[in-house]
Design an enzyme around this catalytic site. Structure first.
Site, PDB file in Angstrom:
ATOM      1  N   CYS A 147      -4.934  -2.866   2.970  1.00 57.04           N
ATOM      2  CA  CYS A 147      -4.655  -2.724   4.389  1.00 57.04           C
ATOM      3  C   CYS A 147      -5.835  -2.984   5.313  1.00 57.04           C
ATOM      4  CB  CYS A 147      -4.025  -1.368   4.667  1.00 57.04           C
ATOM      5  SG  CYS A 147      -3.053  -1.413   6.168  1.00 57.04           S
ATOM      6  N   GLU A 162       0.856  -1.191   0.000  1.00 59.19           N
ATOM      7  CA  GLU A 162       0.000   0.000   0.000  1.00 59.19           C
ATOM      8  C   GLU A 162       0.891   1.240   0.000  1.00 59.19           C
ATOM      9  OE1 GLU A 162      -1.501   0.721   3.937  1.00 59.19           O
ATOM     10  OE2 GLU A 162      -3.235   1.856   3.219  1.00 59.19           O
ATOM     11  N   LYS A 204      -9.370   2.260  -1.709  1.00 60.37           N
ATOM     12  CA  LYS A 204      -9.578   1.731  -0.361  1.00 60.37           C
ATOM     13  C   LYS A 204     -10.904   2.195   0.234  1.00 60.37           C
ATOM     14  CE  LYS A 204      -7.048   1.386   4.045  1.00 60.37           C
ATOM     15  NZ  LYS A 204      -5.749   1.773   4.703  1.00 60.37           N
TER      16      LYS A 204
HETATM   17  N1  ING Z   1      -3.201   0.466   8.789  1.00 55.50           N
HETATM   18  C1  ING Z   1      -3.665  -0.318   9.857  1.00 55.50           C
HETATM   19  C2  ING Z   1      -4.304  -1.643   9.436  1.00 55.50           C
HETATM   20  O1  ING Z   1      -5.509  -1.835   9.314  1.00 55.50           O
HETATM   21  C3  ING Z   1      -4.838  -0.467  11.977  1.00 55.50           C
HETATM   22  C4  ING Z   1      -4.561   0.426  10.802  1.00 55.50           C
HETATM   23  C5  ING Z   1      -3.799  -1.045  12.695  1.00 55.50           C
HETATM   24  C6  ING Z   1      -6.145  -0.733  12.314  1.00 55.50           C
HETATM   25  C7  ING Z   1      -4.072  -1.905  13.785  1.00 55.50           C
HETATM   26  C8  ING Z   1      -6.434  -1.574  13.391  1.00 55.50           C
HETATM   27  C9  ING Z   1      -5.412  -2.162  14.128  1.00 55.50           C
HETATM   28  O2  ING Z   1      -3.493  -2.565   9.318  1.00 55.50           O
HETATM   29  C10 ING Z   1      -3.820   0.849   7.636  1.00 55.50           C
HETATM   30  N2  ING Z   1      -3.066   1.586   6.782  1.00 55.50           N
HETATM   31  O3  ING Z   1      -4.982   0.576   7.392  1.00 55.50           O
END
Ligand code: ING
Length: 305
Positions: free
Chosen positions: A170, A49, A125
């Site tokens: 992601c 990403e 996204k």
């Molecule tokens: N990053 C993270 C992901 O979903 C996150 C945000 C991290 C959400 C940990 C929940 C827990 O992997 C992105 N860029 O979405």
């Protein structure tokens, strides 16, 4: 279209990208991974990403000119010309993520480039995590809700010589609906990239589980939907923010068949057999018979309205 059911695929993990690293330098790193993929006979290569720059939602950027430097108004073909040339010459399909501005509207986007060197698929996204306003108490920001618009292309699938492919990005990978919507369209391989901080300020109790949760959601989805999942991390200590690695290739059986050993630039390679999808979908989760969509719609309706 002469579909191949067995071929070599790879997650092309990237290590940290410092805020000062020029896009040209990052693309040179991506080209090195693509050359390595070529030498290993790889036909599908998945990059992370937002892979051209540091993960900029980490910063509260008030200068519009500075913020704009992270976005591309078009797929940066000229910047990536050597990669596109190799893709054409070696008949490789790649996916990569970048920050897109479409008539000024910002999206967190990924595309497929097929072996003709053409852009044959785009996804924006949908599940945007993080927050909109600057939150001073956080050790780093996660301003995806500020810097991107929710994707407006749905979860499309794309018929290619390597099967029916689908993308997510992601945070999408944490939502079972993402995979089910793709699977119901016959998707055989889901490709995705991620930038996942080790530390999650709203739930630090989960920090030690980040790698587990990363694989848990993708393995469960691969099995429940009879799909391959190829997941490519931007990893490592990026401007003092630790991003998890764990790039991997997961079979429709739910097994991790290949996984990154480092949090640096690393090519994670495995053999893909699309027949594994059929084995699951005809014998374990019979999509033709067992799926009952009206019930799902009813459940969502009573739950959400
Ligand atoms: N990053 C993270 C992901 O979903 C996150 C945000 C991290 C959400 C940990 C929940 C827990 O992997 C992105 N860029 O979405």
């Amino acid at each position: 279209m002469n579909n191949k059911s067995k071929y070599t695929a790879a997650a092309a993990q990237l290590g940290p990208i410092d805020p000062s690293e020029p896009k040209e330098s990052v693309v040179a790193r991506m080209l090195n991974l693509l050359i390595e993929a070529k030498t290993k006979g790889t036909e599908l290569v998945v990059f992370p990403e937002l892979c051209l720059t540091t993960f900029f939602p980490r910063y509260y950027i008030t200068d519009p000119a500075n913020l704009d430097t992270y976005y591309e108004s078009e797929v940066p073909i000229s910047l990536m010309s050597d990669m596109f040339e190799l893709v054409r010459k070696e008949k490789i399909i790649i996916s990569f993520g970048y920050a897109e501005r479409d008539n000024g509207i910002p999206f967190n986007t990924s595309v497929y480039v097929d072996s003709s060197g053409n852009i044959v698929g785009k996804y924006r996204k949908i599940h945007l995590p993080g927050h909109y306003e600057y939150e001073p108490d956080r050790p780093f920001q996660h301003l995806e809700k500020r810097y991107f618009t929710k994707g407006n292309l749905g979860f499309p699938t794309f018929d290619t010589t390597l099967g029916r492919l689908g993308m997510c990005i992601c945070n999408d990978r944490r939502w079972p609906e993402t995979y089910r919507v793709l699977a119901l369209q016959g998707c055989e391989v889901v490709t995705l990239g991620y930038n996942t901080p080790k530390h999650y300020p709203l739930a630090p109790e989960h920090d030690h589980l980040q790698e587990f949760h990363n694989h848990l959601c993708m393995q469960a989805a691969a099995y429940a939907n009879g799909m391959w999942v190829i997941a490519s991390a931007k990893a490592g200590l990026e401007d003092n923010c630790e991003l998890i690695g764990g790039s991997c290739i997961i079979s429709p059986r739910g097994e991790i068949v290949a996984e990154a050993n480092t949090t640096m630039d690393e090519l994670v390679v495995a053999q893909i057999d699309l027949n594994e999808c059929t084995l699951i979908r005809e014998n374990i989760f019979d999509f033709n018979f067992d799926i009952y969509i009206p019930l799902y719609i009813y459940i969502y309706y009573i739950f959400f309205y």
